[in-house]
Design a protein around this motif. Structure first.
Motif, PDB file in Angstrom:
ATOM      1  N   ALA A   1       3.222  -7.819  -2.281  1.00 13.23           N
ATOM      2  CA  ALA A   1       2.032  -8.238  -1.541  1.00 13.23           C
ATOM      3  C   ALA A   1       2.437  -8.994  -0.280  1.00 13.23           C
ATOM      4  N   ASP A   2       3.464  -9.820  -0.416  1.00 17.95           N
ATOM      5  CA  ASP A   2       3.949 -10.577   0.743  1.00 17.95           C
ATOM      6  C   ASP A   2       4.499  -9.625   1.809  1.00 17.95           C
ATOM      7  N   PHE A   3       5.183  -8.571   1.353  1.00 17.11           N
ATOM      8  CA  PHE A   3       5.728  -7.575   2.282  1.00 17.11           C
ATOM      9  C   PHE A   3       4.582  -6.794   2.946  1.00 17.11           C
ATOM     10  N   ALA A   4       3.566  -6.461   2.158  1.00 16.37           N
ATOM     11  CA  ALA A   4       2.449  -5.641   2.668  1.00 16.37           C
ATOM     12  C   ALA A   4       1.740  -6.321   3.830  1.00 16.37           C
ATOM     13  N   ILE A   5       1.588  -7.641   3.754  1.00 20.25           N
ATOM     14  CA  ILE A   5       0.817  -8.296   4.818  1.00 20.25           C
ATOM     15  C   ILE A   5       1.620  -8.429   6.112  1.00 20.25           C
ATOM     16  N   ARG A   6       2.896  -8.017   6.075  1.00 15.27           N
ATOM     17  CA  ARG A   6       3.670  -7.997   7.330  1.00 15.27           C
ATOM     18  C   ARG A   6       3.345  -6.753   8.155  1.00 15.27           C
ATOM     19  N   PHE A   7       2.584  -5.840   7.573  1.00 10.25           N
ATOM     20  CA  PHE A   7       2.226  -4.612   8.301  1.00 10.25           C
ATOM     21  C   PHE A   7       0.902  -4.823   9.040  1.00 10.25           C
ATOM     22  N   SER A   8       1.020  -4.931  10.347  1.00  6.44           N
ATOM     23  CA  SER A   8      -0.183  -5.114  11.161  1.00  6.44           C
ATOM     24  C   SER A   8      -0.688  -3.733  11.584  1.00  6.44           C
ATOM     25  N   TYR A   9      -1.696  -3.729  12.466  1.00  6.60           N
ATOM     26  CA  TYR A   9      -2.244  -2.466  12.969  1.00  6.60           C
ATOM     27  C   TYR A   9      -1.134  -1.575  13.550  1.00  6.60           C
ATOM     28  N   VAL A  10      -0.165  -2.196  14.234  1.00  2.65           N
ATOM     29  CA  VAL A  10       0.882  -1.422  14.924  1.00  2.65           C
ATOM     30  C   VAL A  10       1.712  -0.634  13.915  1.00  2.65           C
ATOM     31  N   GLU A  11       2.208  -1.334  12.906  1.00  2.00           N
ATOM     32  CA  GLU A  11       3.059  -0.656  11.914  1.00  2.00           C
ATOM     33  C   GLU A  11       2.248   0.406  11.150  1.00  2.00           C
TER      34      GLU A  11
ATOM     35  N   SER B   1      10.138   9.496  -3.201  1.00  2.43           N
ATOM     36  CA  SER B   1       8.701   9.785  -3.238  1.00  2.43           C
ATOM     37  C   SER B   1       7.946   8.723  -4.025  1.00  2.43           C
ATOM     38  N   SER B   2       8.561   8.244  -5.113  1.00  2.45           N
ATOM     39  CA  SER B   2       7.931   7.146  -5.867  1.00  2.45           C
ATOM     40  C   SER B   2       7.810   5.919  -4.984  1.00  2.45           C
ATOM     41  N   GLY B   3       8.886   5.657  -4.237  1.00  4.26           N
ATOM     42  CA  GLY B   3       8.881   4.489  -3.340  1.00  4.26           C
ATOM     43  C   GLY B   3       7.809   4.633  -2.271  1.00  4.26           C
ATOM     44  N   ILE B   4       7.703   5.828  -1.698  1.00  2.00           N
ATOM     45  CA  ILE B   4       6.694   6.041  -0.635  1.00  2.00           C
ATOM     46  C   ILE B   4       5.287   5.894  -1.204  1.00  2.00           C
ATOM     47  N   GLY B   5       5.057   6.495  -2.376  1.00  2.19           N
ATOM     48  CA  GLY B   5       3.729   6.404  -2.992  1.00  2.19           C
ATOM     49  C   GLY B   5       3.351   4.958  -3.280  1.00  2.19           C
ATOM     50  N   THR B   6       4.283   4.229  -3.884  1.00  2.00           N
ATOM     51  CA  THR B   6       4.024   2.820  -4.208  1.00  2.00           C
ATOM     52  C   THR B   6       3.775   2.039  -2.931  1.00  2.00           C
ATOM     53  N   PHE B   7       4.623   2.285  -1.949  1.00  2.00           N
ATOM     54  CA  PHE B   7       4.550   1.554  -0.683  1.00  2.00           C
ATOM     55  C   PHE B   7       3.224   1.826   0.048  1.00  2.00           C
ATOM     56  N   VAL B   8       2.822   3.097   0.095  1.00  2.00           N
ATOM     57  CA  VAL B   8       1.545   3.421   0.757  1.00  2.00           C
ATOM     58  C   VAL B   8       0.390   2.783  -0.016  1.00  2.00           C
ATOM     59  N   GLY B   9       0.520   2.756  -1.334  1.00  2.00           N
ATOM     60  CA  GLY B   9      -0.513   2.138  -2.152  1.00  2.00           C
ATOM     61  C   GLY B   9      -0.691   0.664  -1.845  1.00  2.00           C
ATOM     62  N   ILE B  10       0.398  -0.026  -1.577  1.00  2.00           N
ATOM     63  CA  ILE B  10       0.272  -1.479  -1.351  1.00  2.00           C
ATOM     64  C   ILE B  10      -0.284  -1.795   0.043  1.00  2.00           C
ATOM     65  N   LEU B  11      -0.324  -0.774   0.922  1.00  2.00           N
ATOM     66  CA  LEU B  11      -0.865  -1.012   2.269  1.00  2.00           C
ATOM     67  C   LEU B  11      -2.346  -0.630   2.298  1.00  2.00           C
ATOM     68  N   PRO B  12      -3.239  -1.576   2.287  1.00  2.00           N
ATOM     69  CA  PRO B  12      -4.656  -1.222   2.276  1.00  2.00           C
ATOM     70  C   PRO B  12      -5.035  -0.406   3.505  1.00  2.00           C
ATOM     71  N   GLY B  13      -5.819   0.623   3.286  1.00  2.00           N
ATOM     72  CA  GLY B  13      -6.356   1.377   4.416  1.00  2.00           C
ATOM     73  C   GLY B  13      -5.611   2.647   4.759  1.00  2.00           C
ATOM     74  N   ILE B  14      -4.397   2.810   4.269  1.00  2.00           N
ATOM     75  CA  ILE B  14      -3.646   4.026   4.638  1.00  2.00           C
ATOM     76  C   ILE B  14      -4.184   5.227   3.852  1.00  2.00           C
ATOM     77  N   GLY B  15      -4.432   5.049   2.564  1.00  2.00           N
ATOM     78  CA  GLY B  15      -5.092   6.109   1.796  1.00  2.00           C
ATOM     79  C   GLY B  15      -4.143   6.992   1.020  1.00  2.00           C
ATOM     80  N   GLY B  16      -4.668   7.508  -0.088  1.00  2.00           N
ATOM     81  CA  GLY B  16      -3.863   8.278  -1.018  1.00  2.00           C
ATOM     82  C   GLY B  16      -3.352   9.587  -0.456  1.00  2.00           C
ATOM     83  N   SER B  17      -4.163  10.238   0.378  1.00  2.00           N
ATOM     84  CA  SER B  17      -3.734  11.534   0.914  1.00  2.00           C
ATOM     85  C   SER B  17      -2.496  11.364   1.778  1.00  2.00           C
ATOM     86  N   ALA B  18      -2.435  10.235   2.485  1.00  2.00           N
ATOM     87  CA  ALA B  18      -1.289   9.995   3.372  1.00  2.00           C
ATOM     88  C   ALA B  18      -0.007   9.875   2.571  1.00  2.00           C
TER      89      ALA B  18
END
Lengths: 500, 348
Positions: free
Chosen positions: A128-138, A256-273
């Motif tokens: 969660a701490d890592f996720a909030i480092r992703f701003s609009y730019v990232e 792929s597991s890492g990408i799926g988990t990682f995209v999941g922790i970033l709100p707003g990116i979405g499952g299809s991505a």
């Protein structure tokens, strides 16, 4: 054993039942995991929180996994997160390897689900701490990376890129919604159609139109060839699954597991991505990227592993920040709200029982899904033996029902389905590439919001390059993906020239 | 088991009884199935939560089936506007007229185009927060900074309840130091997650939030980068005083009152404070049979008189606020007019 006092026969039954219903929702084109959770959400009132969540988690995991069946067998993604599965899964089915593709997908799903569950259980505060480092730019750069796969997915790179941009363009029709931080103004709407096109075109009707209805129309036009009989399928004349397919796929599974988990922790990116990103990464790093899109098992593994890995990842921001990671977990938060439970940074410490029950429910849901799907595959794969003259009208009817119900009964979504089905059928004749179009359509709105918000927040374009080391790393990935697309494009051109 | 004609007849009769039951209990003029559309697409928010409680109580009282559909403001208004048979009713909050006052494109004047129904509850949670380490400790600090010429960035979702607090803030700055309101600037974001992220990315000095969604962040230690501090709760003190004494999470009602008027003053005109209760109410199609609306109103009156719904609303941190249709309309019209005049003054 008070710690696991919530594990009652009812708890287990609800997980199993939820998983089974979820699979059915995933299998039927047009019905999704999100819909399954939405339908059952009010039941959580009477079931209580732990039991209610058990049911919803079963529906969530089952729904995501069930989407693999139509994606592979008939080329229609059962859920938006199965889009990338169709690229190679459907090709494998056409080559008579449908059963093999589904077993690969189900094993990948289980691995992805379990890895993300482990990440959820062990690393939630850090993630969660890592996720909030992703701003609009990232977030914009992540979307851009996913978009780079457009060119490589087509037989003609330029046409693929054009189709992708057309998809983005169409996705932006409608209001720039204030709930997304927009200004509430209409874009790309012909005068007089503001009321009809206010919300633009919904994703699911467009998705099932282009993958489902277009195919039905194409096959109707050329005449439907007779499929294999049940006897032929059962006689084993077709390719069988072998564990050796997973040889050399360890990195793909982990990535792929890492990408799926990682995209999941970033709100707003979405499952299809998630599945598109994992697919892009698998293709970019493959020593034979030209086989992707032609029935490459690694493509199915990447897509299905990542979309199930999303399930654990999406719960990270929900349970640590009170922010849902995707559209389905946005519904799960409703279960907490209905019980008057606050979800935020103190949730896990204050409600250890609920936290443990969710972890156990996720674990059981993944295992139950695997067992149910693994043994049901034989029966699912026989679906290709159903005469298409019977199968396609049924699919069409389910698509219409799905389109109508996705936004709680909006008739315009049915017209969208029919309009894009016909448009896709004509478009394909004119050279339109469906896969890049749909990727552009899925990712377009997020790309727009993050791009505009980046500029609004930071002022100029240089921020995309200077914001952080994460941005620099994402640019490297984008460059690598583009380079791979160019190489594949050249190879294809050379092959065409050689073929005369 | 052998299927005989007798068992088939018995099954048929049983089914007929089951099917007929709802008709017996059902209200006279209302349709059997009613769809309650809400102006939100989220099932995790206060609108869905509130409408679920109200719909369940109404369905039980009236003997009808009632389902909540979270379709969003525009579609909810369209659906309600299309259906005068009473099979579609809407539940929403002040956003319905605020969006119109703020000029959000495509939003109709709900007071002119629809029939305003009874109010059902207030969410007293609308609030503003700063990072725990912020140099602004209070609203006074924020107004002082704006008066000195510092830009104070406030993350809001435009065109609704989120913006009305921001408008109140700017209005107070104007009253205290004319011209300083220009230094309180909006950062337009979307969901609560976006507003929180804007704070953590240092893109906003102040964010709009809710007690329910943000309270836990106020309990975090100061060195946590996500830690927040309340600076203003917009609800009226009389409303907040009706919240449970224990408050929410780690914040008691007494502590909450410190951030509301009069202890935290955001002036309206130099003598009174600006306050805003987020109120939920029903909206009907203007052509709907008045008897149907009256039937729903009467059912709500009985439901609130019984007292059970209040317990459920309080558990979810809502303040029960039933006002009959006529009173509700007068009250909301007056509230809208007050807000409209503030918005107008700030335009000038």
């Amino acid at each position: 054993m008070e710690l696991f006092g919530f594990v009652t026969p009812l708890f287990v039954l609800l997980i199993a039942g939820g998983t089974a219903i979820g699979i059915v929702f995933g299998v039927i084109p047009g019905l999704t995991a999100t819909m399954a959770v939405a339908v059952c959400l009010p039941l959580t009132y009477s079931l209580g929180l732990e039991n209610g969540l058990a049911l919803l988690i079963g529906l969530y995991v089952g729904g995501i996994s069930g989407g693999v069946v139509p994606a592979i067998l008939i080329g229609i993604p059962g859920t938006p997160s199965s889009v990338a599965t169709t690229f190679d899964g459907f090709q494998m089915a056409r080559q008579g390897k449908g059963e093999q593709a589904m077993r690969i997908a189900i094993i990948g799903s289980l691995i992805g689900g379990l890895i993300s569950l482990a990440a959820l259980y062990l690393f939630t505060p850090w993630l969660a701490d890592f996720a909030i480092r992703f701003s609009y730019v990232e977030k914009f750069l992540i979307i851009l990376f996913a978009l780079t796969v457009m060119g490589a997915l087509s037989s003609d790179m330029l046409l693929g890129i054009f189709s992708g941009f057309l998809g983005i363009f169409v996705s932006l029709v409608g209001v720039y919604d204030v709930t997304d931080g927009g200004n509430g103004h209409f874009r790309l709407i012909p005068p007089g159609m503001e009321d009809i096109l206010y919300g633009g075109f919904a994703l699911l009707p467009v998705l099932i139109a282009l993958f489902g209805l277009t195919t039905v129309l194409e096959e109707a036009e050329i005449g439907m060839p007779k499929g294999p009989s049940v006897k032929e399928l059962e006689s084993g004349g077709r390719s069988k699954f072998s564990w050796s397919i997973f040889r050399g796929q360890t990195l793909n599974l982990i990535r792929s597991s890492g990408i799926g988990t990682f995209v999941g922790i970033l709100p707003g990116i979405g499952g299809s991505a998630a599945s598109i990103l994992a697919y892009t990464a698998a293709k970019t790093s493959s020593s034979h990227p030209e086989t992707f899109g032609k029935g490459e098992p690694a493509g199915v593994i990447a897509s299905e592993t990542s979309n199930n890995a999303l399930t654990g990842g999406a719960l990270v921001p929900l349970l640590s920040l009170g922010i849902p990671g995707d559209s389905t977990t946005a519904l799960l938060i409703g279960a907490f709200a209905l019980q008057g439970i606050q979800v935020g940074p103190l949730f896990i410490g204050q409600h250890p029982n609920t936290w443990n029950s969710m972890i156990i429910a996720m674990l059981l849901a993944n295992l139950v899904t695997f067992v149910m799907m693994y043994y049901a595959i034989r029966w699912f794969s026989l679906a290709v033996a159903i005469p298409k003259a019977i199968l396609y009208p049924v699919i069409l009817m389910m698509c219409v029902i799905g389109a109508y119900t996705i936004n709680y009964g909006i008739m315009f979504d049915v017209w969208t389905l029919l309009f894009f089905g016909v448009l896709g059928w004509i478009g394909v004749k004119l050279g339109l590439e469906v896969a890049p179009f749909i990727i552009g359509f899925i990712l377009g709105p997020s790309a727009e919001i993050y791009f505009v918000k980046s500029l609004e927040s930071f002022g100029d374009f240089t921020i995309f390059f200077t914001k952080s080391w994460i941005a620099a790393f994402l640019w490297l990935l984008i460059a690598a993906s583009i380079a791979v697309s160019v190489v594949i494009g050249r190879r294809r051109r050379a092959e065409k020239h050689a073929a005369g | 088991m052998k299927l005989t004609r007798r068992s088939l007849l018995a099954t048929g009769a049983g089914a007929a009884v089951v099917l007929a039951t709802p008709f017996v209990a059902r209200a006279q003029s209302l349709p059997r199935n009613i769809r309650m559309v809400i102006g939100s697409t989220s099932t995790g928010g206060d609108t869905y939560q509130n409408s679920s409680i109200v719909a369940e109580a109404l369905a039980q009282k009236l003997g009808v089936n009632m389902r909540v559909d979270p379709v969003g403001t525009n579609e909810a208004l369209n659906a309600t506007g299309r259906d005068s048979r009473g099979t579609t009713i809407m539940l929403h909050h002040d956003q319905i007229y605020l969006s119109y006052l703020y000029g959000v494109p495509g939003v109709p004047d709900a007071f002119a185009d629809f029939a305003i129904g009874p109010t059902v509850a207030i969410n007293p949670g609308d609030c503003f927060l700063v990072p725990k380490k912020s140099r602004y400790q209070s609203m006074d600090d924020i107004f002082a900074a704006a008066a000195k010429g510092e830009k104070v960035r406030v993350a809001i979702q435009p065109g609704g309840v989120s913006e009305i607090g921001f408008t109140g803030m700017r209005n107070a700055a104007r009253v205290r130091n004319p011209g300083s309101e220009a230094n309180i600037v909006a950062v337009n974001t979307g969901s609560q997650a976006d507003k929180n992220q804007a704070m953590w990315d240092d893109l906003a000095d102040v964010i709009n939030g809710s007690i329910q969604a943000n309270e836990q962040f106020t309990q975090l230690p100061e060195d946590d980068r996500t830690a927040m501090r309340f600076v203003w709760i917009t609800a009226r003190p009389e409303t907040l005083a009706q919240a449970p004494e224990s408050g929410m999470g780690g914040t008691s009602r007494e502590e909450m009152l410190k951030f509301a008027s009069p202890q935290t003053s955001v002036t309206l005109d130099g003598s009174k404070d600006f306050t805003f209760d987020k109120e939920f109410f029903l909206v009907f199609n203007r052509e709907m049979d008045a008897a149907m609306a009256a039937e729903i109103d009467a059912a709500l009156k009985e439901i609130y008189a019984a007292g059970e719904i209040q317990k459920r609303q309080a558990k979810a941190f809502f303040i029960p606020n039933y006002l009959p249709q006529a009173e509700a309309k007068a009250h909301l019209t007056s509230k809208r007019d007050t807000v409209a005049s503030i918005i107008e003054k700030l335009k000038g």
